[in-house]
Design a protein around this motif. Structure first.
Motif, PDB file in Angstrom:
ATOM      1  N   ASN A 684       8.223  15.449   3.808  1.00 27.82           N
ATOM      2  CA  ASN A 684       7.838  15.034   5.063  1.00 27.82           C
ATOM      3  C   ASN A 684       8.880  14.694   6.016  1.00 27.82           C
ATOM      4  O   ASN A 684       9.428  13.569   5.904  1.00 27.82           O
ATOM      5  CB  ASN A 684       6.577  14.182   5.114  1.00 27.82           C
ATOM      6  CG  ASN A 684       6.078  14.216   6.606  1.00 27.82           C
ATOM      7  OD1 ASN A 684       6.798  14.063   7.541  1.00 27.82           O
ATOM      8  ND2 ASN A 684       4.925  14.209   6.465  1.00 27.82           N
ATOM      9  N   ASN A 685       9.474  15.469   6.880  1.00 25.38           N
ATOM     10  CA  ASN A 685      10.720  15.183   7.413  1.00 25.38           C
ATOM     11  C   ASN A 685      10.799  14.139   8.410  1.00 25.38           C
ATOM     12  O   ASN A 685      11.620  13.369   8.615  1.00 25.38           O
ATOM     13  CB  ASN A 685      11.329  16.618   8.492  1.00 25.38           C
ATOM     14  CG  ASN A 685      11.776  17.617   7.195  1.00 25.38           C
ATOM     15  OD1 ASN A 685      12.355  17.147   6.242  1.00 25.38           O
ATOM     16  ND2 ASN A 685      11.797  18.945   7.522  1.00 25.38           N
ATOM     17  N   ASN A 686       9.444  14.067   9.188  1.00 23.41           N
ATOM     18  CA  ASN A 686       9.180  12.993  10.071  1.00 23.41           C
ATOM     19  C   ASN A 686       9.056  11.799   9.341  1.00 23.41           C
ATOM     20  O   ASN A 686       9.720  10.643   9.688  1.00 23.41           O
ATOM     21  CB  ASN A 686       7.832  13.260  10.911  1.00 23.41           C
ATOM     22  CG  ASN A 686       7.847  14.315  11.716  1.00 23.41           C
ATOM     23  OD1 ASN A 686       9.292  15.218  12.114  1.00 23.41           O
ATOM     24  ND2 ASN A 686       6.931  15.181  11.917  1.00 23.41           N
ATOM     25  N   LYS A 687       8.338  11.637   8.172  1.00 18.01           N
ATOM     26  CA  LYS A 687       8.347  10.446   7.569  1.00 18.01           C
ATOM     27  C   LYS A 687       9.530  10.034   7.071  1.00 18.01           C
ATOM     28  O   LYS A 687       9.960   8.717   6.799  1.00 18.01           O
ATOM     29  CB  LYS A 687       7.100  10.657   6.533  1.00 18.01           C
ATOM     30  CG  LYS A 687       5.692  10.531   6.905  1.00 18.01           C
ATOM     31  CD  LYS A 687       4.783  10.541   5.772  1.00 18.01           C
ATOM     32  CE  LYS A 687       3.410  10.633   6.283  1.00 18.01           C
ATOM     33  NZ  LYS A 687       2.372  10.632   5.430  1.00 18.01           N
ATOM     34  N   ALA A 688      10.332  10.780   6.457  1.00 19.93           N
ATOM     35  CA  ALA A 688      11.613  10.563   5.739  1.00 19.93           C
ATOM     36  C   ALA A 688      12.589  10.094   7.075  1.00 19.93           C
ATOM     37  O   ALA A 688      13.443   9.208   6.521  1.00 19.93           O
ATOM     38  CB  ALA A 688      12.319  11.987   5.056  1.00 19.93           C
ATOM     39  N   SER A 689      12.722  10.746   8.143  1.00 23.34           N
ATOM     40  CA  SER A 689      13.521  10.585   9.006  1.00 23.34           C
ATOM     41  C   SER A 689      13.286   8.898   9.404  1.00 23.34           C
ATOM     42  O   SER A 689      14.228   8.152   9.901  1.00 23.34           O
ATOM     43  CB  SER A 689      13.463  11.305  10.179  1.00 23.34           C
ATOM     44  OG  SER A 689      14.134  10.900  11.580  1.00 23.34           O
ATOM     45  N   GLY A 690      11.852   8.758   9.614  1.00 22.67           N
ATOM     46  CA  GLY A 690      11.371   7.313   9.920  1.00 22.67           C
ATOM     47  C   GLY A 690      11.816   6.431   8.946  1.00 22.67           C
ATOM     48  O   GLY A 690      11.958   5.121   9.181  1.00 22.67           O
ATOM     49  N   ALA A 691      11.858   6.887   7.802  1.00 23.63           N
ATOM     50  CA  ALA A 691      12.401   5.663   6.413  1.00 23.63           C
ATOM     51  C   ALA A 691      13.814   5.640   6.321  1.00 23.63           C
ATOM     52  O   ALA A 691      14.197   5.250   5.593  1.00 23.63           O
ATOM     53  CB  ALA A 691      11.380   6.164   5.357  1.00 23.63           C
ATOM     54  N   SER A 692      14.654   6.425   7.256  1.00 27.96           N
ATOM     55  CA  SER A 692      15.956   6.489   7.223  1.00 27.96           C
ATOM     56  C   SER A 692      16.561   7.240   5.933  1.00 27.96           C
ATOM     57  O   SER A 692      17.279   6.667   5.100  1.00 27.96           O
ATOM     58  CB  SER A 692      16.869   4.957   7.233  1.00 27.96           C
ATOM     59  OG  SER A 692      16.380   4.431   8.386  1.00 27.96           O
ATOM     60  N   GLN A 746      19.224   3.890   3.525  1.00 21.02           N
ATOM     61  CA  GLN A 746      20.593   3.611   4.475  1.00 21.02           C
ATOM     62  C   GLN A 746      20.548   2.061   5.086  1.00 21.02           C
ATOM     63  O   GLN A 746      21.648   1.424   5.079  1.00 21.02           O
ATOM     64  CB  GLN A 746      20.665   4.513   5.382  1.00 21.02           C
ATOM     65  CG  GLN A 746      20.777   5.798   5.120  1.00 21.02           C
ATOM     66  CD  GLN A 746      20.882   6.901   6.174  1.00 21.02           C
ATOM     67  OE1 GLN A 746      21.043   6.483   7.193  1.00 21.02           O
ATOM     68  NE2 GLN A 746      20.885   8.065   5.637  1.00 21.02           N
ATOM     69  N   VAL A 747      19.488   1.327   5.236  1.00 16.93           N
ATOM     70  CA  VAL A 747      19.385   0.038   5.587  1.00 16.93           C
ATOM     71  C   VAL A 747      18.931  -0.923   4.575  1.00 16.93           C
ATOM     72  O   VAL A 747      18.783  -2.198   4.718  1.00 16.93           O
ATOM     73  CB  VAL A 747      18.442   0.016   6.777  1.00 16.93           C
ATOM     74  CG1 VAL A 747      18.948   0.724   8.067  1.00 16.93           C
ATOM     75  CG2 VAL A 747      16.884   0.212   6.486  1.00 16.93           C
ATOM     76  N   GLY A 748      18.936  -0.627   3.357  1.00 17.69           N
ATOM     77  CA  GLY A 748      18.658  -1.342   2.336  1.00 17.69           C
ATOM     78  C   GLY A 748      17.231  -1.702   1.858  1.00 17.69           C
ATOM     79  O   GLY A 748      17.122  -2.592   1.008  1.00 17.69           O
ATOM     80  N   LYS A 749      16.340  -1.021   2.421  1.00 18.82           N
ATOM     81  CA  LYS A 749      14.934  -0.972   2.142  1.00 18.82           C
ATOM     82  C   LYS A 749      14.436  -0.120   1.167  1.00 18.82           C
ATOM     83  O   LYS A 749      15.097   0.924   1.152  1.00 18.82           O
ATOM     84  CB  LYS A 749      13.957  -1.009   3.381  1.00 18.82           C
ATOM     85  CG  LYS A 749      14.210  -2.317   4.309  1.00 18.82           C
ATOM     86  CD  LYS A 749      13.491  -2.094   5.619  1.00 18.82           C
ATOM     87  CE  LYS A 749      13.634  -3.177   6.487  1.00 18.82           C
ATOM     88  NZ  LYS A 749      12.991  -3.262   7.879  1.00 18.82           N
ATOM     89  N   TYR A 750      13.592  -0.414   0.388  1.00 21.69           N
ATOM     90  CA  TYR A 750      12.812   0.463  -0.773  1.00 21.69           C
ATOM     91  C   TYR A 750      11.729   1.240   0.076  1.00 21.69           C
ATOM     92  O   TYR A 750      10.727   0.790   0.332  1.00 21.69           O
ATOM     93  CB  TYR A 750      12.276  -0.158  -1.847  1.00 21.69           C
ATOM     94  CG  TYR A 750      13.751  -0.925  -2.462  1.00 21.69           C
ATOM     95  CD1 TYR A 750      14.462  -0.259  -3.591  1.00 21.69           C
ATOM     96  CD2 TYR A 750      14.366  -2.231  -2.135  1.00 21.69           C
ATOM     97  CE1 TYR A 750      15.606  -0.714  -3.945  1.00 21.69           C
ATOM     98  CE2 TYR A 750      15.442  -2.716  -2.713  1.00 21.69           C
ATOM     99  CZ  TYR A 750      16.010  -1.945  -3.759  1.00 21.69           C
ATOM    100  OH  TYR A 750      17.147  -2.578  -4.241  1.00 21.69           O
ATOM    101  N   VAL A 751      11.816   2.577  -0.287  1.00 23.26           N
ATOM    102  CA  VAL A 751      10.814   3.284   0.204  1.00 23.26           C
ATOM    103  C   VAL A 751      10.058   4.136  -1.190  1.00 23.26           C
ATOM    104  O   VAL A 751      10.831   4.851  -1.921  1.00 23.26           O
ATOM    105  CB  VAL A 751      11.212   4.635   1.255  1.00 23.26           C
ATOM    106  CG1 VAL A 751       9.961   5.569   1.645  1.00 23.26           C
ATOM    107  CG2 VAL A 751      11.919   3.784   2.317  1.00 23.26           C
ATOM    108  N   PRO A 752       8.753   4.158  -1.334  1.00 27.76           N
ATOM    109  CA  PRO A 752       8.248   5.036  -2.281  1.00 27.76           C
ATOM    110  C   PRO A 752       8.270   6.128  -2.112  1.00 27.76           C
ATOM    111  O   PRO A 752       8.031   6.726  -0.877  1.00 27.76           O
ATOM    112  CB  PRO A 752       6.770   4.441  -2.226  1.00 27.76           C
ATOM    113  CG  PRO A 752       6.781   3.023  -1.756  1.00 27.76           C
ATOM    114  CD  PRO A 752       7.894   3.127  -0.733  1.00 27.76           C
TER     115      PRO A 752
END
Length: 977
Positions: A684-692, A746-752
Motif C-alpha cells: 500500500n503505497n500511501n501507508k508505506a509512504s506515511g510510514a517512511s 528511515q527515522v528509526g521506528k518499527y513498522v509491522p
C-alpha cells in the motif's frame, strides 16, 4: 615434357631439398594445428543481460524486456529475437544472419541500449552485452576426492581452488561446482531481541561490513625511516565476530552481537548434488565457448590438474567429451594404415615384385601431401577436423583413379597433354562443393572444405608427381646402385588380363527401348528417394554415452528432486549393459551422463528398457537420448505464440499431448515450467509512504530475513567463507511468520509488515518467454521414425487446428533451418549441374557432348543415392559428400571415354583401380568403431558410386550418344546422319 624431364634430372638435389622443406614445415605445423571433430563456426548471436534485484517477473518484462526489444529490433541483420524475463533478471538473445560482423553489431546494440537504459529504475544494473553460445552442455566433469577431508572442505576446495585455477583456460566459458556442502558463517538473528535493542538487520550488515576490513593509513617516520601504517580489522576468529560491539541509543549502553544473534559455523541449504554410480561426490563441470577446441581444453585442464598439487586431494576425470574425438581419430588412423598395407600387398601381389618407382611415388605422395595440407591449415588458422581427414584419405583414393587414367605405358603422364582434363575435374569438384556454402554456411561449410582440400590434394599430387618420381628414382639408384626397372603393368595388361576373372566381364546387349525404360525408372526412383529420404545434413558421431534429463514442475525444492532422481538412478543401474552413471541434481532438474557396454546391448534398446523400468514418475518427467543425438538440430521445437500466459500454458500442454500421440513422435518435453503458487504481498503505497518506507526497503528486509544475504567474507585457513545474515528459523518457518515481521524505517521506528502490505495467494510464471517481441511457450519433441518433412506436413498442421484467434504455432528456428537447407539442396544440385555443363561445354567446345556426359553421370548418382538411402535410411552428411564425388568421378570417366576411348582403361587397369580402393577402404567399412560411422558411410558411398561409374558409364554411354529411339528414327527418316 622432355624439357621437364631434363630439368628434373639436372636438379635432383634442388627437388630433394624442396620436398624436404615441405615435409619440415608441414611436420612443424602438424604440432601447431588444433584438432577438432567437426568444423566449428562462431555462432552469430549476442545476449543482452540486465539485472533488476528484487523485481517481479512481470515487472521485469514490462520495464526491461519490452523496451530493450523495441530498441534493438531495428538493428539490421537480426533473424530472430528470443528473450525471457525472470525474477530480478532478463536476457535477450539475438540471432543474426551468417556472415554478420558481430563486433560491429555489438557496438550498434550498445548504442541503442544506452538510449533506453537512462529510463530504467535506479536499482537496475548496467546492461551487459555478451556473446551467445547455444550449447551449454559440459565438455568435462571432474570429481574432487579425498580420504582425509569431508564434503564441506572438498566443496570449498572445488569453489576456491579448482574453479578459480581453471577459469583462465583458453576456450572455457564457465566452470561450476556441484555436490558436497558449502560451509559458511551464519548470523541467525532473534528478531524480537533485535527490536528490543533498537536495531535492524541493516544495522548488523553495516557494522560487519565496515569492521571486517583492513585499511592502509599512510606512512609515519621511525628512526629516520618511513614506515607504512596499516590497521588490521578483519575477524581472525569466530569469537571476534561474536564480540562485535553495538551501541544502543535507546538503552544508552554497548552490547555485543552474541547478545541477540547466534553466530556459528553452518552449512548452506543444499541446492545441488552430484553422484557417481549412486555415491555422493563433489564435482566440477567445465563448459566451453562456441569456438573453444575440446581437445585443447581437455589437454589444458588435465595439465593444470597435474600442476595443482593439494595435499590429500586428488582429481578424477569422470567425463571427457574429448575421448570420443581421440577414439575417432585412433580408429581412423589404425584402419587407414591397415588399408594402406592391404593396398601395398595387393599391388605387390599383382606385380610379383615391388620395385617400381610409380607405386613408391604414389605412396610417398601421401605423407608429403598430408604435411602440405597441415601447413596450409596452419597458415590459414583452420582446425583439422574429420572432413579434412576424409579429404586426405579420399583424395589419395581419387588420385589413384586420376593417375591411372592420365598415365601412359611408361607409368608417367604429360602435363602438357593432360592439364585440360585435370583442370576440368578440379572445376567440376569445386562446382559441386562450393555453391551450398553460399546458400547455407552451416551446412555448406563441410562441403566447401571437402572440395577445397580434395582439390588441394589432387593439385599437389598432379604437379609434384613428376619431380618426386625422378627424385625417388635417383635416390634408389644411389642407394641400390644399378637395377632393372620392372616394366609397368600396362605393357603386359593383356597377359595379366587373360588370367584375371572380373565381375565386370559380361556382355550387356539390350534394346534401346529397354535401356531408356530402365533409365527413366532409375531416374524417377532416384528422384523419389532424394525427395522422400530423411535428410540429416549435420554432424553426428555415435558413442557409448546416453544423456538423461529429469524435469519437475515449478515449486519442487532440492530434497524432493533429489529423492526422485535417486530412484531413477537405481533403476538405470539395474539395467542390462549399464557401466557408469554421473548425475548433477538441481532444484527441479537433473542431468545424467550414462555410459553403457554396447557389446552387451544396443544403445536404443537400453533406452527402451530403462524407460519401461522407470515407468511413470509423475509429476516429474524423464527422457533419454544418445549424446550424438543431443544436438540443437535433433530437438524439434514447436512454439506457440500469443498474449495471455494462462491461455498459452493451456494451449502448450494440449498441443504437447496431441504431438505425443502422432505416429513417429517419441519424447515430448515442455520447455518451460508451469506457473507456481506463491504468496503475494501487495504494498500500500500511501501507508508505506506515511510510514517512511518504500518497496525496496521492505523487499530487502524480507529477502535477508527469510532467504539470507551474504554480507561479508570470513577467512579460515586461507579459504574464504561467506558470512550470511538471516533470521532464526522460528521467525521464518511458516506463513504466519510474516505477520510478526517488523521493519525499521528511515527515522528509526518499527513498522509491522501487515500494516503496509496485504497478502494474497496467487500463481505467477517463473519465467516469461518471448519470441520476436511476442510471448511464447514451447515444447520439444524427438522423432522415432519418419522425416522432418513429415513433421512439417503432419505435426504442425495437426497442432494448428482449433487454435483461438491471435494464437498461432511456429516451428523453432533450428527446424526452419533444416527445412530451408533441404529446399535449397535441390536448387544447389541443379545449380551445380548447370556449372558442370558450362565446364564441359568449354572442355569439348560443344553444346551436345556435355549433355551426354551429364545424362550418363546422373545414372551412378541416382543408383548410389537409392542404394545408400535404403541401406542407412537417411541421406546423411557423409553420404551427401560421397554423392558429390560420385558425380565428379562419373563426369571425369565419361570425359576420358569421349576423348581417348577409355577412361581408366580396360581389363587390368580398371580392376586394379577398384580393387585397390577397396583394399584401402575396407578396414574402415568393416571395422568401424566409435566415431567411425561418418567415414564408413562416406567411403562406402564412394566405392558404390565408383563401381557404378565404371560399369554404368561404359555400358550406357553408347545408348545415350545415339539418343532416344524416336530421335534416332526421325533422324533416319530425314536422311540425316
Amino acid at each position: 615434357m622432355t624439357d621437364l624431364k631434363v630439368f628434373f634430372r639436372e636438379h635432383i638435389l634442388s627437388m630433394s631439398m624442396l620436398f624436404s622443406g615441405f615435409l619440415l614445415f608441414g611436420f612443424l605445423a602438424f604440432f601447431q594445428v588444433p584438432i577438432t571433430l567437426f568444423p566449428t563456426m562462431e555462432y552469430p548471436g549476442l545476449t543482452i543481460s540486465v539485472e533488476y534485484p528484487g523485481a517481479d517477473v512481470l515487472l521485469v518484462e514490462e520495464l526491461l524486456t519490452v523496451p530493450l526489444e523495441e530498441a534493438v529490433s531495428g538493428v539490421g541483420g537480426i533473424e530472430e529475437i528470443r528473450s525471457y524475463a525472470e525474477r530480478g533478471k532478463t536476457e535477450i538473445n539475438l540471432e543474426f544472419r551468417k556472415g554478420i560482423n558481430i563486433d560491429l553489431k555489438s557496438l550498434e546494440i550498445r548504442e541503442r541500449i544506452d538510449m533506453v537504459s537512462s529510463n530504467f529504475p535506479r536499482e537496475v544494473h548496467k546492461p551487459l552485452v555478451l556473446q551467445y553460445d547455444p550449447d551449454q552442455r559440459p565438455v568435462m566433469i571432474l570429481s574432487v576426492e579425498s580420504q582425509k577431508f569431508d564434503f564441506a572442505i572438498l566443496r570449498s576446495i572445488a569453489d576456491n581452488e579448482v574453479r578459480r585455477y581453471l577459469e583462465n583456460v583458453e576456450g572455457v566459458s564457465k566452470i561450476s561446482s556441484s555436490g558436497g556442502k558449502v560451509r559458511e558463517v551464519l548470523i541467525g538473528c532473534d528478531l524480537q531481541k533485535l527490536r528490543a535493542y533498537g536495531l535492524g538487520l541493516e544495522d548488523i550488515q553495516e557494522a560487519v561490513q565496515h569492521n571486517n576490513k583492513d585499511a592502509s593509513i599512510g606512512a609515519v617516520e621511525k628512526s629516520g625511516r618511513k614506515v607504512q601504517l596499516k590497521v588490521f580489522g578483519k575477524y581472525s576468529s569466530l569469537r571476534d565476530l561474536q564480540k562485535q560491539p553495538f551501541h544502543s541509543k535507546e538503552l544508552g549502553r554497548i552490547f555485543f552481537l552474541e547478545d541477540f544473534a547466534e553466530v556459528s559455523f553452518a552449512y548452506r541449504d543444499e541446492e545441488s548434488s552430484s553422484r557417481i554410480n549412486g555415491k555422493e561426490t563433489v564435482s566440477v563441470f567445465v563448459y566451453k565457448s562456441s569456438l573453444g577446441n575440446t581437445l585443447q581444453i581437455a589437454s589444458s585442464i588435465r595439465q593444470k590438474l597435474e600442476e595443482l598439487v593439494l595435499p590429500d586431494v586428488h582429481f578424477n576425470v569422470v567425463y571427457d567429451q574429448s575421448e570420443s574425438i581421440r577414439k575417432t581419430y585412433q580408429n581412423i588412423i589404425i584402419c587407414f594404415f591397415v588399408g594402406a598395407l592391404l593396398l601395398g600387398g595387393f599391388w605387390y601381389w599383382r606385380r610379383r615384385r615391388g620395385r617400381d618407382e610409380n607405386y613408391i611415388t604414389l605412396f610417398c605422395q601421401l605423407p608429403l601431401n598430408f604435411f602440405l595440407v597441415e601447413f596450409v591449415l596452419f597458415i590459414s588458422k583452420i582446425d583439422f577436423d574429420i572432413v579434412i581427414a576424409c579429404s586426405v584419405i579420399v583424395g589419395f583414393a581419387l588420385w589413384l583413379i586420376v593417375y591411372q587414367s592420365l598415365s601412359k605405358d611408361e607409368g608417367v603422364f604429360s602435363l602438357q597433354n593432360t592439364i585440360g582434363d585435370f583442370f576440368s575435374l578440379v572445376v567440376i569438384v569445386l562446382s559441386l562443393c562450393l555453391p551450398l556454402y553460399y546458400l547455407d554456411p552451416d551446412t555448406g561449410q563441410s562441403t566447401m572444405r571437402l572440395g577445397l582440400f580434395i582439390v588441394l590434394y589432387l593439385s599437389c599430387s598432379y604437379f609434384l608427381f613428376l619431380p618426386l618420381h625422378f627424385v625417388i628414382g635417383r635416390i634408389r639408384a644411389l642407394l641400390i646402385g644399378s637395377y632393372v626397372s620392372v616394366p609397368d603393368f600396362y605393357k603386359n595388361s593383356d597377359v595379366l588380363n587373360s588370367n584375371f576373372s572380373s565381375p565386370f566381364r559380361f556382355n550387356w546387349n539390350v534394346s534401346e527401348r529397354v535401356f531408356w525404360g530402365l533409365y527413366i525408372i532409375v531416374l524417377l526412383f532416384g528422384l523419389f528417394r532424394l525427395v522422400k529420404s530423411e535428410k540429416e545434413l549435420f554432424y553426428s558421431i555415435e558413442n557409448k554415452r546416453i544423456l538423461g534429463f529429469v524435469e519437475f514442475p515449478s515449486g519442487f525444492n532440492f530434497p524432493q528432486t533429489n529423492e526422485v532422481v535417486k530412484k531413477v538412478e537405481s533403476k538405470i543401474a539395474e539395467a542390462e549393459g549399464f557401466a557408469e552413471i554421473t548425475s548433477k541434481i538441481d532444484p527441479g532438474h537433473a542431468f545424467l551422463v550414462i555410459t553403457i557396454d554396447e557389446s552387451k546391448i544396443d544403445g536404443d534398446k537400453f533406452i527402451q528398457n530403462v524407460r519401461a523400468s522407470i515407468g511413470d514418475i509423475s509429476p516429474a518427467f524423464c527422457y533419454f537420448s544418445r549424446e550424438s543425438e543431443n544436438s540443437k538440430f535433433k530437438d524439434i521445437r514447436i512454439d506457440i505464440l500469443g498474449d495471455d500466459l494462462d491461455k498459452l500454458d493451456e494451449l502448450a500442454k494440449n498441443a504437447a499431448g496431441k504431438a505425443s500421440k502422432i505416429p513417429g513422435v517419441g519424447d515430448v518435453v515442455l520447455n518451460y515450467k508451469s506457473p507456481r503458487d506463491e504468496l503475494e504481498l501487495s504494498l500500500n503505497n500511501n501507508k508505506a509512504s506515511g510510514a517512511s518506507l518504500n518497496n525496496a526497503e521492505i523487499a530487502g528486509f524480507l529477502k535477508t530475513a527469510i532467504q539470507g544475504s551474504v554480507i561479508s567474507k570470513y577467512v579460515e585457513d586461507h579459504r574464504e567463507l561467506d558470512i550470511r545474515l538471516r533470521a532464526l528459523k522460528e521467525f521464518r518457518n511458516s506463513k504466519q511468520s510474516l505477520e510478526r515481521f517488523v521493519v525499521k524505517n528511515q527515522v528509526g521506528k518499527y513498522v509491522p509488515i501487515p500494516e503496509v502490505t496485504t497478502q494474497k495467494e496467487s500463481h505467477s510464471p517463473t519465467k516469461v518467454f518471448r519470441k520476436n517481441k511476442k510471448r511464447v511457450l514451447s515444447f520439444s519433441l524427438r522423432l522415432t521414425s519418419g522425416s522432418y518433412i513429415s513433421v512439417k506436413s503432419n505435426i504442425v498442421q495437426e497442432l494448428e487446428k482449433d487454435l483461438p484467434e491471435n494464437y498461432y504455432i511456429e516451428p523453432g528456428r533450428s527446424m526452419e533451418k533444416i527445412w530451408e537447407t533441404e529446399n535449397r539442396l535441390y536448387g544447389v544440385i541443379c545449380f551445380s549441374l548447370v556449372l558442370i555443363y558450362m565446364v564441359l561445354a568449354s572442355y569439348f567446345e560443344s553444346f551436345k557432348e556435355p549433355f551426354a556426359v551429364l545424362f550418363t553421370a546422373v545414372l551412378p548418382f541416382f543408383i548410389t543415392l537409392s542404394a545408400m538411402s535404403l541401406v542407412f535410411g537417411t541421406l546423411s552428411l557423409p553420404i551427401y559428400l560421397g554423392l558429390l564425388l560420385t558425380i565428379s568421378i562419373s563426369c571425369f570417366h565419361v570425359m576420358r571415354i569421349l576423348k581417348t576411348g577409355e577412361a581408366i582403361g580396360s581389363g587390368f587397369r580398371k580392376r586394379s583401380a577398384i580393387f585397390g580402393i577397396l583394399a584401402l577402404c575396407i578396414p574402415q567399412i568393416v571395422f568401424a568403431r566409435e566415431g567411425g560411422r561418418f567415414l564408413m558411410e562416406f567411403e562406402l558411398t564412394i566405392i558404390v558410386g565408383y563401381s557404378c561409374s565404371l560399369f554404368i558409364t561404359t555400358k550406357a554411354l553408347p545408348y545415350i550418344l545415339s539418343g532416344p529411339p524416336r530421335l534416332v528414327l526421325r533422324q533416319a527418316q530425314d536422311g540425316s546422319p
